[in-house]
Design an enzyme around this catalytic site. Structure first.
Site, PDB file in Angstrom:
ATOM      1  N   GLU A  42       0.858  -1.190   0.000  1.00 53.35           N
ATOM      2  CA  GLU A  42       0.000   0.000   0.000  1.00 53.35           C
ATOM      3  C   GLU A  42       0.887   1.232   0.000  1.00 53.35           C
ATOM      4  OE1 GLU A  42      -3.018   0.536   3.039  1.00 53.35           O
ATOM      5  OE2 GLU A  42      -3.403   2.588   2.331  1.00 53.35           O
ATOM      6  N   ASP A  67       4.934   5.019   3.551  1.00 54.71           N
ATOM      7  CA  ASP A  67       4.646   6.457   3.537  1.00 54.71           C
ATOM      8  C   ASP A  67       5.879   7.182   4.054  1.00 54.71           C
ATOM      9  OD1 ASP A  67       3.343   9.126   3.896  1.00 54.71           O
ATOM     10  OD2 ASP A  67       1.520   7.989   3.572  1.00 54.71           O
ATOM     11  N   ASP A  94      10.490   6.639   0.201  1.00 50.83           N
ATOM     12  CA  ASP A  94       9.876   6.828  -1.113  1.00 50.83           C
ATOM     13  C   ASP A  94       9.524   5.466  -1.723  1.00 50.83           C
ATOM     14  OD1 ASP A  94       9.208   7.445  -3.706  1.00 50.83           O
ATOM     15  OD2 ASP A  94      10.959   8.712  -4.076  1.00 50.83           O
ATOM     16  N   ASP A 117      -1.836  11.951  -3.627  1.00 50.26           N
ATOM     17  CA  ASP A 117      -1.873  13.416  -3.773  1.00 50.26           C
ATOM     18  C   ASP A 117      -2.336  13.748  -5.194  1.00 50.26           C
ATOM     19  OD1 ASP A 117      -0.763  14.134  -1.149  1.00 50.26           O
ATOM     20  OD2 ASP A 117       0.985  13.043  -1.878  1.00 50.26           O
ATOM     21  N   LYS A 121      -2.877  21.236 -10.117  1.00 51.33           N
ATOM     22  CA  LYS A 121      -2.402  22.230 -11.104  1.00 51.33           C
ATOM     23  C   LYS A 121      -1.698  21.538 -12.264  1.00 51.33           C
ATOM     24  CE  LYS A 121      -1.841  25.995  -7.882  1.00 51.33           C
ATOM     25  NZ  LYS A 121      -0.982  26.362  -6.759  1.00 51.33           N
ATOM     26  N   THR A 190     -11.393   6.096   3.936  1.00 52.70           N
ATOM     27  CA  THR A 190     -10.109   6.599   4.444  1.00 52.70           C
ATOM     28  C   THR A 190     -10.303   8.032   4.947  1.00 52.70           C
ATOM     29  OG1 THR A 190      -9.199   7.689   2.496  1.00 52.70           O
ATOM     30  CG2 THR A 190      -8.989   5.286   2.574  1.00 52.70           C
ATOM     31  N   PHE A 192      -8.626  10.719   4.149  1.00 57.53           N
ATOM     32  CA  PHE A 192      -8.588  11.691   3.062  1.00 57.53           C
ATOM     33  C   PHE A 192      -9.876  11.657   2.245  1.00 57.53           C
ATOM     34  CE2 PHE A 192      -6.678  14.041  -0.410  1.00 57.53           C
ATOM     35  CZ  PHE A 192      -5.857  14.896   0.284  1.00 57.53           C
ATOM     36  N   GLU A 193     -10.407  10.449   2.076  1.00 57.46           N
ATOM     37  CA  GLU A 193     -11.667  10.284   1.349  1.00 57.46           C
ATOM     38  C   GLU A 193     -12.803  11.037   2.061  1.00 57.46           C
ATOM     39  OE1 GLU A 193     -12.848   6.205   1.254  1.00 57.46           O
ATOM     40  OE2 GLU A 193     -14.409   6.538  -0.233  1.00 57.46           O
TER      41      GLU A 193
HETATM   42  C1  LIG Z   1      -3.408  12.444   0.172  1.00 61.34           C
HETATM   43  S1  LIG Z   1      -2.629  11.366   1.272  1.00 61.34           S
HETATM   44  C2  LIG Z   1      -3.758   9.985   1.387  1.00 61.34           C
HETATM   45  C3  LIG Z   1      -3.543   9.144   2.613  1.00 61.34           C
HETATM   46  C4  LIG Z   1      -4.482   7.966   2.820  1.00 61.34           C
HETATM   47  N1  LIG Z   1      -4.340   6.966   1.774  1.00 61.34           N
HETATM   48  C5  LIG Z   1      -5.927   8.414   2.918  1.00 61.34           C
HETATM   49  O1  LIG Z   1      -6.692   8.142   1.993  1.00 61.34           O
HETATM   50  O2  LIG Z   1      -6.285   9.030   3.933  1.00 61.34           O
HETATM   51  C6  LIG Z   1      -1.312  10.732   0.271  1.00 61.34           C
HETATM   52  C7  LIG Z   1      -0.174  10.087   1.078  1.00 61.34           C
HETATM   53  O3  LIG Z   1       0.791   9.565   0.179  1.00 61.34           O
HETATM   54  C8  LIG Z   1       2.078   9.775   0.729  1.00 61.34           C
HETATM   55  N2  LIG Z   1       3.043   9.714  -0.376  1.00 61.34           N
HETATM   56  C9  LIG Z   1       3.085  10.519  -1.465  1.00 61.34           C
HETATM   57  N3  LIG Z   1       4.098  10.167  -2.284  1.00 61.34           N
HETATM   58  C10 LIG Z   1       4.704   9.098  -1.718  1.00 61.34           C
HETATM   59  C11 LIG Z   1       5.822   8.284  -2.080  1.00 61.34           C
HETATM   60  N4  LIG Z   1       6.517   8.506  -3.221  1.00 61.34           N
HETATM   61  N5  LIG Z   1       6.186   7.277  -1.266  1.00 61.34           N
HETATM   62  C12 LIG Z   1       5.492   7.062  -0.117  1.00 61.34           C
HETATM   63  N6  LIG Z   1       4.421   7.791   0.275  1.00 61.34           N
HETATM   64  C13 LIG Z   1       4.037   8.793  -0.506  1.00 61.34           C
HETATM   65  C14 LIG Z   1       1.961  11.107   1.430  1.00 61.34           C
HETATM   66  O4  LIG Z   1       2.939  11.255   2.435  1.00 61.34           O
HETATM   67  C15 LIG Z   1       0.549  11.052   2.003  1.00 61.34           C
HETATM   68  O5  LIG Z   1       0.519  10.529   3.312  1.00 61.34           O
END
Ligand SMILES: C[S@@+](CC[C@H](N)C(=O)[O-])C[C@H]1O[C@@H](n2cnc3c(N)ncnc32)[C@H](O)[C@@H]1O
Length: 211
Positions: A42, A67, A94, A117, A121, A190, A192-193
């Site tokens: 995930e 994450d 990452d 994310d 833009k 989730t 964020f959802e």
């Molecule tokens: C918008 S949040 C969504 C979190 C969760 N899935 C939710 O729905 O509540 C996106 C998450 O992806 C993580 N993230 C973004 N790019 C990443 C990467 N390259 N590797 C690991 N995590 C990443 C961010 O730190 C953030 O916590």
């Protein structure tokens, strides 16, 4: 970071944490205690509530959750301990480096990307995770038949996901008409959802299979 998250991180990281250093190829079976569990990755679990819930409901699947957000890592570790879960591992760093340098071919039984994310833009679109190059990186790490499950509340990104997944030769849509999937019962709401729904956003799920 709350003190509870910091405490969980310090205490549980040696047992369930994984640093993404890009320096070794992982043995996922060993990482999950040699129990022969299929492992799903995930990417971007945020605070980890949905991750912990899905892991609790499916103890026969290992969840490698990655994450960069350390409070979320502490939160997920605390949730996993509280629920007595043994099938969650938390990776810091990452996801691209994890995939590229540390995961062996055909090692994953699935991939989950929930509410990545959105980068709304236009000049930031190249930062979106779900792109053809990303799928090229992921495909060889997935076992045949592995499920790729994405969800987003940002409709232009959902369209991009559908387009690039449909165009990629290694993936097929599980939905017969080739569109979005009905929200599967196994995916909890989730954090964020919930925020997206409060803003009136429409949520789309995509469920593709590795050929
Ligand atoms: C918008 S949040 C969504 C979190 C969760 N899935 C939710 O729905 O509540 C996106 C998450 O992806 C993580 N993230 C973004 N790019 C990443 C990467 N390259 N590797 C690991 N995590 C990443 C961010 O730190 C953030 O916590």
């Amino acid at each position: 970071m709350t003190t509870g998250q910091a405490e969980a991180l310090e205490r549980l990281w040696p047992r369930w944490g994984l640093d993404i250093d890009g320096r070794r190829v992982l043995d996922l079976d060993e990482l999950f205690g040699g129990r022969g569990l299929p492992v799903v990755l995930e990417i971007g679990f945020g605070m980890g509530e949905a991750t912990a819930q899905m892991a609790a409901e499916d103890p026969a699947t290992g969840v490698l959750a990655v994450d960069v957000h350390t409070p979320g890592q502490g939160n997920l570790l605390a949730l996993a301990e509280r629920a007595g879960l043994t099938n969650v591992r938390v990776a810091n760093g990452d996801a691209i480096i994890l995939l590229r340098e540390m995961l062996p071919p055909a090692s994953l039984a699935g991939l989950r990307v929930y509410f990545p994310d959105p980068w709304p833009k236009k000049r930031h679109h190249k930062r979106r995770l779900i792109q053809p190059e990303f799928l090229d990186l992921v495909a060889p790490r997935l076992a045949p038949g592995a499920l790729v499950h994405c969800a987003t509340d940002w409709e232009p990104y959902a369209e991009q996901m559908l387009e690039v997944l449909t165009a990629h030769p290694d993936f097929e849509n599980t939905v017969p008409d080739g569109g979005y999937a009905p929200r599967p019962a196994f995916r909890p709401l989730t954090r964020f959802e919930g925020q997206g729904l409060d803003k009136g956003h429409v949520v789309n799920d995509l469920l593709f299979r590795r050929r």
